[in-house]
Structure formats: structure tokens, C-alpha cells
Design a protein around this motif. Structure first.
Motif, mmCIF file in Angstrom:
data_model
loop_
_atom_site.group_PDB
_atom_site.id
_atom_site.type_symbol
_atom_site.label_atom_id
_atom_site.label_comp_id
_atom_site.label_asym_id
_atom_site.label_seq_id
_atom_site.Cartn_x
_atom_site.Cartn_y
_atom_site.Cartn_z
ATOM 1 N N MET A 1 -3.815 -9.404 -13.922
ATOM 2 C CA MET A 1 -3.138 -9.426 -12.633
ATOM 3 C C MET A 1 -1.631 -9.211 -12.775
ATOM 4 S SD MET A 1 -1.204 -11.045 -10.129
ATOM 5 C CE MET A 1 -0.821 -12.473 -11.088
ATOM 6 N N CYS A 2 -1.022 -9.856 -13.757
ATOM 7 C CA CYS A 2 0.426 -9.721 -13.920
ATOM 8 C C CYS A 2 0.807 -8.287 -14.310
ATOM 9 C CB CYS A 2 0.960 -10.723 -14.945
ATOM 10 S SG CYS A 2 0.218 -10.580 -16.586
ATOM 11 N N CYS B 1 -3.625 -17.860 -20.964
ATOM 12 C CA CYS B 1 -3.937 -16.550 -20.383
ATOM 13 C C CYS B 1 -5.426 -16.243 -20.551
ATOM 14 C CB CYS B 1 -3.101 -15.472 -21.075
ATOM 15 S SG CYS B 1 -3.447 -13.783 -20.528
ATOM 16 N N ASP C 1 3.470 -16.338 -9.470
ATOM 17 C CA ASP C 1 2.771 -17.080 -8.416
ATOM 18 C C ASP C 1 1.289 -16.719 -8.344
ATOM 19 O OD1 ASP C 1 5.143 -18.326 -7.762
ATOM 20 O OD2 ASP C 1 5.567 -17.005 -6.056
ATOM 21 N N GLY C 2 0.943 -15.487 -8.699
ATOM 22 C CA GLY C 2 -0.431 -15.038 -8.581
ATOM 23 C C GLY C 2 -1.302 -15.285 -9.795
ATOM 24 N N CYS C 3 -0.719 -15.750 -10.873
ATOM 25 C CA CYS C 3 -1.501 -15.985 -12.092
ATOM 26 C C CYS C 3 -2.537 -17.083 -11.834
ATOM 27 C CB CYS C 3 -0.592 -16.389 -13.249
ATOM 28 S SG CYS C 3 -1.495 -16.726 -14.778
ATOM 29 N N PRO C 4 -3.824 -16.777 -12.013
ATOM 30 C CA PRO C 4 -4.855 -17.764 -11.664
ATOM 31 C C PRO C 4 -4.889 -18.985 -12.572
ATOM 32 C CG PRO C 4 -5.843 -15.871 -12.736
ATOM 33 C CD PRO C 4 -4.392 -15.532 -12.503
ATOM 34 N N THR C 5 -4.276 -18.907 -13.742
ATOM 35 C CA THR C 5 -4.291 -20.053 -14.658
ATOM 36 C C THR C 5 -2.891 -20.630 -14.890
ATOM 37 O OG1 THR C 5 -4.134 -18.618 -16.583
ATOM 38 C CG2 THR C 5 -6.355 -19.230 -15.847
ATOM 39 N N SER C 6 -1.905 -20.141 -14.150
ATOM 40 C CA SER C 6 -0.503 -20.573 -14.335
ATOM 41 C C SER C 6 -0.041 -20.380 -15.781
ATOM 42 C CB SER C 6 -0.329 -22.027 -13.898
ATOM 43 O OG SER C 6 -0.670 -22.178 -12.535
ATOM 44 N N GLU D 1 6.067 -12.615 -8.024
ATOM 45 C CA GLU D 1 4.723 -12.432 -7.480
ATOM 46 C C GLU D 1 3.673 -12.588 -8.582
ATOM 47 O OE1 GLU D 1 2.184 -8.880 -5.327
ATOM 48 O OE2 GLU D 1 4.352 -8.939 -4.992
ATOM 49 N N CYS E 1 -6.838 -11.560 -17.342
ATOM 50 C CA CYS E 1 -7.287 -10.979 -16.070
ATOM 51 C C CYS E 1 -6.524 -9.700 -15.731
ATOM 52 C CB CYS E 1 -7.180 -11.990 -14.934
ATOM 53 S SG CYS E 1 -5.500 -12.351 -14.392
ATOM 54 N N THR F 1 0.513 -6.152 -11.255
ATOM 55 C CA THR F 1 1.565 -6.469 -10.292
ATOM 56 C C THR F 1 2.938 -5.984 -10.749
ATOM 57 O OG1 THR F 1 0.353 -8.433 -9.592
ATOM 58 C CG2 THR F 1 2.697 -8.363 -9.038
#
Length: 63
Positions: free
Chosen positions: A16-17, A11, A53-58, A50, A14, A20
Motif C-alpha cells: 500500500m505504501c 510490515c 495513515d493507511g498502513c494496515p499494521t502501523s 497518507e 501489502c 501510495t
């Protein structure tokens, strides 16, 4: 039932999760995202997917 886990050392904080799907993800003590529930609540699966899928680093593992 869907479960998610944030891999701490992947992680990058960011957010994002959390943006979201705030019903599932929150900030942990080390300023990394964490799953705040053991299982994704019914009706939140699409948003949780979502976030995964959207996590920039998986960094989010879906179980």
C-alpha cells in the motif's frame, strides 16, 4: 523535514505504501517495504502521511 522508516518485522508486504507514494517507498531485499530516501522530498509529505495513515499494521514510523 519529514523522515519515515518501515519497521521490518511489522510490515506484511501489502504494498500500500509503495502504491501510495512510490517516490518514498520501494520493495527491499526481503520483500518488505523500505523507505528509499533518508528524508521525504519536498512536496511529497502529504502522500507520505497518507501512506503512514493507511498502513494496515502501523509498520511505518514517522519522524
Amino acid at each position: 523535514m519529514m523522515k519515515v522508516e518501515v519497521i521490518d518485522n511489522v510490515c506484511v508486504s501489502c504494498g500500500m505504501c509503495i502504491d501510495t507514494c512510490p517516490d518514498v517507498f520501494e520493495w527491499g531485499n526481503d520483500d518488505k517495504a523500505v523507505a528509499k530516501v533518508p528524508e521525504v522530498p519536498s512536496g511529497m509529505e502529504a502522500l507520505a502521511h497518507e501512506a503512514v495513515d493507511g498502513c494496515p499494521t502501523s509498520a511505518i514510523k514517522e519522524e
